[in-house]
Design an enzyme around this catalytic site. Sequence first.
Site, PDB file in Angstrom:
ATOM      1  N   ASP A  27       0.853  -1.189   0.000  1.00  0.00           N
ATOM      2  CA  ASP A  27       0.000   0.000   0.000  1.00  0.00           C
ATOM      3  C   ASP A  27       0.889   1.239   0.000  1.00  0.00           C
ATOM      4  O   ASP A  27       1.741   1.403   0.879  1.00  0.00           O
ATOM      5  CB  ASP A  27      -0.890  -0.015   1.241  1.00  0.00           C
ATOM      6  CG  ASP A  27      -2.090   0.907   1.116  1.00  0.00           C
ATOM      7  OD1 ASP A  27      -2.181   1.622   0.104  1.00  0.00           O
ATOM      8  OD2 ASP A  27      -2.927   0.897   2.027  1.00  0.00           O
ATOM      9  N   GLU A 122      -2.774   0.268  -4.265  1.00  0.00           N
ATOM     10  CA  GLU A 122      -2.545  -0.917  -3.434  1.00  0.00           C
ATOM     11  C   GLU A 122      -2.792  -2.187  -4.232  1.00  0.00           C
ATOM     12  O   GLU A 122      -3.522  -2.189  -5.230  1.00  0.00           O
ATOM     13  CB  GLU A 122      -3.421  -0.900  -2.181  1.00  0.00           C
ATOM     14  CG  GLU A 122      -4.903  -0.875  -2.469  1.00  0.00           C
ATOM     15  CD  GLU A 122      -5.739  -0.935  -1.196  1.00  0.00           C
ATOM     16  OE1 GLU A 122      -5.400  -1.729  -0.299  1.00  0.00           O
ATOM     17  OE2 GLU A 122      -6.733  -0.185  -1.115  1.00  0.00           O
TER      18      GLU A 122
END
Length: 404
Positions: A27, A122
Site C-alpha cells: 500500500d 494498493e
Amino acid sequence: MGRQDGSGRQISADDVDDRSATVLHVDLDAFFVSVELLSHPEYVRLPVIVGHRGGRSVVTAANYIARRYGVNSAMPMALALRQCPNAIVLEPHMGLYRDYSTRVMSIFDDVTPLVERLGIDEAFLDVAGATNLFGSPAVIGELIRARVLAETGLVCSVGAASTKFVAKLASGLSKPNGLLVVPADETIEFLHPLPVTALWGVGAATEQTLTRLGLKLIGDIAHAPLDVLKRTLGEASGHKLFELSWGRDPRSVTLEREEKSVGHEVTFEHDVTDIDRLRSELLRQCDLVAARLRRGDLVARRVSLKLRYTDFSTVTRSRTLAEPSNVGRRIYEEAVAAFDLLAAAGIRVRLIGVRAEQLGTASGSVGLWDPDEDWRGAELAVDSVTERFGAGIVRPASFFKPRP
C-alpha cells in the site's frame, strides 16, 4: 481500524520467520499527497492537504501530519482548515497519480505474475513462487519498497501473512514506511488484541451491536459462542466474523479481468437539495446497477459515487467492498456512506451517479460465507418478477412515503 495517522505503528524484527507469509499487501503511503510532495519537497515536514479550496470542496487526501489534526479524506475542506489552519493545500493532478500508479504496478509485475490490483495505490501479491528467485517474503517486501522508492521517490508499506485478510491488516499497522510480517503460527497472537473494527464488515452499527454483547476485541469474538453471533448478526455475518477472528480466510490472490464498469447516473432538471430524495435516487440506481451485474454474471469489487453541483464542479468518491458483490443493498450501503460524507447542509446537486468497478465473474465467487444471502435471495426474486412482468412492478418500500 485506527486513525491512520501513523500512531501505533508496528514493524517486524530482522530475524522474523517469514516462510509461511507468502501473501503480501503493498500500500502506497498517503499516495496523492506523496506524489504532490515530489514537486514540493519544501512542504514535507508540514501538514499537507490535497484538494480544491472552493467553499464546497472536500479533502481528496491528507498526509500523516495533517491526519494527526483530525483531517481525513472526504472531509469538507472548510472543516479541515478549521481543524488544521496551517495546512498547505495543493491542487490534485489525477493524470499524474495514474502515471505513478502504472510505474509502481510494473514493479510488482516484475516480482510475480500473481498481482491483484485493488485500486490506484494498493495490491495483493502472491510471492510463493518468487522466493527461489528473490529470497524470502520479507526480503521480497523490502526489495519492493526499495525499488518503489528508488524508481519513483514514493514510500510504501508492506504486510506479509498467510492470508489476504491478515496481510492487509499488517500493512495498515506498519504505516508509514514499514514492513510487518505475521507468520502463520503467530496469526492468533497478532489478531486477538486488535479492536473488532479491524475485521472486514464491522462498521459503526455492527460495532455497537458487538459492544452491547461485551465484545470489543477480536479475541472476544473468537471466544464467543458461535450460535450467539449468528443469532445476533445473522447466520452469514456471524459465521464470517467468527472465521476471520481465527484468521481463516480462504481467498487466494486472483488476477483481474480487463477493467470494465457498470453504472447509472441522472441529471436533474432542477438542482436538488433534498438529502432524502438524493438517497432514494441512489438506492434506485444501485438496484439498477446490481441487476445489470447479475444479468452479466458479474460482481464488483469497488463502488464509485459521482456528484455534480450547481456550479458544475464534479466530485467522485470510491469505496472498496470487503467482498465482490452484485447485491444492490451492499452497493447502496457503500454508495450512501460515501454520499453522507459529502452531504453538507445546503448542498445543491445537479447530477448524481453510481458506478460498479473492478468487475469479475460471479460464478463461484461466493466463498465460505455470504453475508448478503438474504438480500441476494430477495433481489433474485425481483429479477424473476421483472423478467416476467417488466421493470417497476416491485420496488423497495423506501421509495414510497407514508400517506399523511
